[in-house]
Design a protein around this motif. Sequence first.
Motif, short mmCIF file in Angstrom:
data_model
loop_
_atom_site.label_atom_id
_atom_site.label_comp_id
_atom_site.label_asym_id
_atom_site.label_seq_id
_atom_site.Cartn_x
_atom_site.Cartn_y
_atom_site.Cartn_z
N LEU A 41 0.92 -1.35 0.00
CA LEU A 41 0.10 -0.10 0.07
C LEU A 41 0.79 1.35 -0.07
O LEU A 41 1.35 1.54 1.13
CB LEU A 41 -0.76 -0.21 1.27
N ARG A 46 -5.48 3.07 -1.21
CA ARG A 46 -6.31 2.34 -0.11
C ARG A 46 -6.77 0.95 -0.92
O ARG A 46 -6.35 0.67 -2.18
CB ARG A 46 -7.73 3.15 -0.23
N LEU A 79 -8.57 3.57 8.68
CA LEU A 79 -9.76 3.15 7.62
C LEU A 79 -10.58 4.37 7.11
O LEU A 79 -10.72 5.29 7.87
CB LEU A 79 -10.70 2.50 8.69
N LEU A 80 -10.97 4.28 6.02
CA LEU A 80 -11.56 5.34 5.31
C LEU A 80 -12.97 5.67 5.80
O LEU A 80 -13.14 7.02 5.83
CB LEU A 80 -11.70 4.94 3.75
N ILE A 97 -11.62 -1.61 4.62
CA ILE A 97 -11.09 -0.46 3.83
C ILE A 97 -9.92 0.36 4.72
O ILE A 97 -10.19 1.22 5.31
CB ILE A 97 -12.19 0.31 3.26
N VAL A 98 -8.75 -0.12 4.27
CA VAL A 98 -7.63 0.61 4.74
C VAL A 98 -7.22 1.67 3.73
O VAL A 98 -7.21 1.52 2.57
CB VAL A 98 -6.77 -0.23 5.19
N VAL A 99 -6.60 2.76 4.34
CA VAL A 99 -5.62 3.76 3.73
C VAL A 99 -4.39 3.98 4.21
O VAL A 99 -4.40 3.96 5.45
CB VAL A 99 -6.70 4.97 3.39
N ASN A 100 -3.62 4.29 3.15
CA ASN A 100 -2.24 4.43 3.89
C ASN A 100 -2.12 6.25 3.74
O ASN A 100 -1.76 6.84 2.95
CB ASN A 100 -1.01 4.15 3.12
N HIS A 101 -2.22 6.70 4.97
CA HIS A 101 -1.99 8.36 5.20
C HIS A 101 -0.54 8.78 5.47
O HIS A 101 -0.28 9.81 5.74
CB HIS A 101 -3.02 8.98 6.15
#
Length: 148
Positions: A41, A46, A79-80, A97-101
């Motif tokens: 990711l 995401r 998570l978004l 639903i994962v997101v890499n910030h």
Amino acid sequence: MINLVWDAGADRSLGLPRYETAGAAGADLRANLPDRGVVDLPPGARALIPTGLRMEIPQGYEAQIRPRSGLALKQGLTLLNAPGTIDSDYRGPVGVIVVNHGTDPVQITHGMRIAQMVVAPVVQVDFTLVESLSDSPRAAGGFGSTGT
């Protein structure tokens, strides 16, 4: 009680969601990746990460899917749609639903604890259209109107 079933092909050796401490509010969910793979990711990306589970939540309850604070702090992974809601009448596969910030790529590995699930009661209400609303000290003030 929440009834669970495994998706076809899921790695059952990962075990069911569980509370890691006696005082934990959330049970950890694990990435159950096909072929025990890895999801790379990059920053800003995401992905929908499967848990390998389906569940039957009792009517009057929901399962809230929330980020894990350590992943958020250390890697920028969150998570978004936090918290995500699993409704009592949903029986499909549970995915996160994962997101890499963060600023660096993150690897989601098979078996990694990716989210936590909190079960909570739900109240459904009747909605009524009225001519006016009662007064309150706050009134229409919002978005920072109560100070810092």
